[in-house]
Write a protein that holds these residues in place. Structure first.
Motif, PDB file in Angstrom:
ATOM      1  N   HIS A  35      26.633 -35.036 -35.482  1.00  0.00           N
ATOM      2  CA  HIS A  35      25.398 -34.595 -36.116  1.00  0.00           C
ATOM      3  C   HIS A  35      25.263 -35.017 -37.580  1.00  0.00           C
ATOM      4  CE1 HIS A  35      24.540 -31.200 -32.966  1.00  0.00           C
ATOM      5  NE2 HIS A  35      24.456 -32.423 -32.461  1.00  0.00           N
ATOM      6  N   GLU A  56      17.221 -30.924 -36.962  1.00  0.00           N
ATOM      7  CA  GLU A  56      18.560 -30.339 -37.001  1.00  0.00           C
ATOM      8  C   GLU A  56      18.647 -29.103 -36.122  1.00  0.00           C
ATOM      9  OE1 GLU A  56      22.023 -29.609 -40.339  1.00  0.00           O
ATOM     10  OE2 GLU A  56      19.910 -29.526 -40.941  1.00  0.00           O
ATOM     11  N   GLN A  57      17.595 -28.287 -36.135  1.00  0.00           N
ATOM     12  CA  GLN A  57      17.560 -27.119 -35.260  1.00  0.00           C
ATOM     13  C   GLN A  57      17.572 -27.529 -33.788  1.00  0.00           C
ATOM     14  OE1 GLN A  57      14.109 -24.937 -36.501  1.00  0.00           O
ATOM     15  NE2 GLN A  57      14.996 -24.323 -38.469  1.00  0.00           N
ATOM     16  N   TYR A  58      16.846 -28.594 -33.498  1.00  0.00           N
ATOM     17  CA  TYR A  58      16.805 -29.131 -32.123  1.00  0.00           C
ATOM     18  C   TYR A  58      18.207 -29.533 -31.668  1.00  0.00           C
ATOM     19  CZ  TYR A  58      16.038 -32.753 -28.555  1.00  0.00           C
ATOM     20  OH  TYR A  58      16.103 -33.534 -27.431  1.00  0.00           O
ATOM     21  N   LEU A  59      18.949 -30.207 -32.557  1.00  0.00           N
ATOM     22  CA  LEU A  59      20.285 -30.669 -32.207  1.00  0.00           C
ATOM     23  C   LEU A  59      21.258 -29.509 -31.984  1.00  0.00           C
ATOM     24  CD1 LEU A  59      20.648 -33.662 -34.699  1.00  0.00           C
ATOM     25  CD2 LEU A  59      20.363 -33.812 -32.216  1.00  0.00           C
ATOM     26  N   LYS A  60      21.057 -28.420 -32.733  1.00  0.00           N
ATOM     27  CA  LYS A  60      21.996 -27.300 -32.683  1.00  0.00           C
ATOM     28  C   LYS A  60      21.507 -26.155 -31.813  1.00  0.00           C
ATOM     29  CE  LYS A  60      23.918 -28.276 -37.264  1.00  0.00           C
ATOM     30  NZ  LYS A  60      24.156 -27.770 -38.640  1.00  0.00           N
ATOM     31  N   GLY A  62      21.761 -25.554 -28.745  1.00  0.00           N
ATOM     32  CA  GLY A  62      22.676 -25.092 -27.715  1.00  0.00           C
ATOM     33  C   GLY A  62      22.147 -25.343 -26.314  1.00  0.00           C
ATOM     34  N   PRO A  72      26.889 -23.205 -27.924  1.00  0.00           N
ATOM     35  CA  PRO A  72      26.372 -23.936 -29.087  1.00  0.00           C
ATOM     36  C   PRO A  72      26.679 -25.417 -28.983  1.00  0.00           C
ATOM     37  CG  PRO A  72      28.390 -22.790 -29.657  1.00  0.00           C
ATOM     38  CD  PRO A  72      28.037 -22.351 -28.264  1.00  0.00           C
ATOM     39  N   THR A  73      25.847 -26.252 -29.622  1.00  0.00           N
ATOM     40  CA  THR A  73      26.086 -27.693 -29.632  1.00  0.00           C
ATOM     41  C   THR A  73      26.407 -28.121 -31.058  1.00  0.00           C
ATOM     42  OG1 THR A  73      23.687 -27.973 -29.799  1.00  0.00           O
ATOM     43  CG2 THR A  73      24.664 -28.266 -27.635  1.00  0.00           C
ATOM     44  N   THR A  74      27.603 -28.658 -31.228  1.00  0.00           N
ATOM     45  CA  THR A  74      28.038 -29.107 -32.553  1.00  0.00           C
ATOM     46  C   THR A  74      28.011 -30.625 -32.671  1.00  0.00           C
ATOM     47  OG1 THR A  74      30.341 -29.075 -31.800  1.00  0.00           O
ATOM     48  CG2 THR A  74      29.500 -27.078 -32.857  1.00  0.00           C
ATOM     49  N   GLN A  75      27.784 -31.297 -31.559  1.00  0.00           N
ATOM     50  CA  GLN A  75      27.653 -32.749 -31.570  1.00  0.00           C
ATOM     51  C   GLN A  75      26.838 -33.180 -30.360  1.00  0.00           C
ATOM     52  OE1 GLN A  75      31.672 -34.277 -31.332  1.00  0.00           O
ATOM     53  NE2 GLN A  75      31.791 -34.004 -29.131  1.00  0.00           N
ATOM     54  N   THR A  77      23.313 -35.214 -28.503  1.00  0.00           N
ATOM     55  CA  THR A  77      21.889 -34.908 -28.389  1.00  0.00           C
ATOM     56  C   THR A  77      21.633 -34.379 -26.983  1.00  0.00           C
ATOM     57  OG1 THR A  77      21.322 -37.136 -27.617  1.00  0.00           O
ATOM     58  CG2 THR A  77      21.290 -36.762 -29.999  1.00  0.00           C
TER      59      THR A  77
END
Length: 275
Positions: A35, A56-60, A62, A72-75, A77
């Motif tokens: 990210h 950034e919210q989209y990526l995280k 989850g 949760p998603t830390t890396q 897409t």
């Protein structure tokens, strides 16, 4: 670059004698994009802070996984997300430019790419560079699927095609995928009328030929034959006969031209007429 343009670029490179192929595969690419670096690259193109925060919210955001609940998603897409292909493309864009600066002929579509080289030695240098670049970018080259091959003798697969010996044809997985798509409509126990079956399968066949129409006629003819055999088995069963064991009499009762008169699309000729 679209799929057709990418395939044409590969053919052009092969015609120029670049037959040593670095067939690269990024392991779990969409799930491993870091990210921070991705946001840094996006920030070079977008200056609106609100948009950057939204991405950034989209990526995280989850994901929900069966038996695990929300994770949760830390890396990576989100696969299937509307902007995930765009974000993944942005992440590999620097590699495109660096390969071009070095004079290496890389052809990429999303995360699928090949590099065609003049010699085996050049291919080895390219592979070494790719390993270093992906490691620094937080990505992984698949150790088993990434390889160097000679397109004249071994061949390679790219965007649904198999390239080998100066020719190309639909890769085995592409043919199997088409068959799996057609099976539900052409099964022996189908209760649909033949007209309805033809109406269902024709758009699928037209779409497939739209991309794979440059195949040899033999490959297209074989696929036509497979479809007609399934339909003859269906018709036998409707006559209260076993669906298995097609005979020459069945081919005479329902010849190729008969199916054309029913409007069945021909992959070989690109028409509903029998030629």
């Amino acid at each position: 670059m679209g799929c057709r343009e990418a395939v044409a670029a590969v053919e052009q490179s092969l015609e120029q004698g670049r037959v040593w192929c670095v067939d690269a595969d990024l392991k779990s690419y969409f799930d491993t994009i870091p990210h921070p670096r991705l946001m840094e690259l996006i920030g070079k193109r977008i200056v609106d802070g609100n948009v950057l925060r939204l991405i950034e919210q989209y990526l995280k955001a989850g994901v929900m996984e069966q038996m695990k609940g929300w994770e949760p998603t830390t890396q990576g897409t989100p696969q299937g997300g509307v902007i995930s292909p765009l974000l993944a493309n942005i992440y590999l864009n620097p590699l495109d430019h660096q390969m071009a600066e070095k004079g290496w002929k890389m052809t990429r579509y999303a995360d699928d790419f090949v590099v065609l080289c003049q010699s085996q030695e050049e291919a080895k240098r390219v592979l070494e560079y790719l390993r270093a670049w992906t490691a620094e970018a937080g990505l992984i080259l698949h150790p088993e699927k990434t390889r160097i091959v000679n397109a004249r003798t071994e061949g390679f697969d790219f965007l649904g095609w198999t390239f080998r010996g100066g020719k190309k044809w639909p890769r085995k997985k592409s043919v199997l995928k088409l068959r799996e798509t057609l099976r539900p409509w052409t099964g022996r126990s189908s209760g649909l009328s033949l007209d309805m079956i033809v109406a269902k399968v024709n758009p699928i066949l037209r779409g497939w030929r739209g991309y794979f129409g440059a195949s040899t006629r033999t490959n297209l003819r074989d696929m036509n034959g497979w479809i007609r055999r399934r339909l003859r088995a269906l018709l036998r069963r409707r006559e209260k006969r076993p669906a298995f064991g097609l005979t020459q009499a069945d081919h005479q009762q329902w010849p190729n031209g008969w199916f054309a008169k029913q409007g069945l699309y021909s992959l070989e000729y690109g028409t509903c007429e029998y030629i």
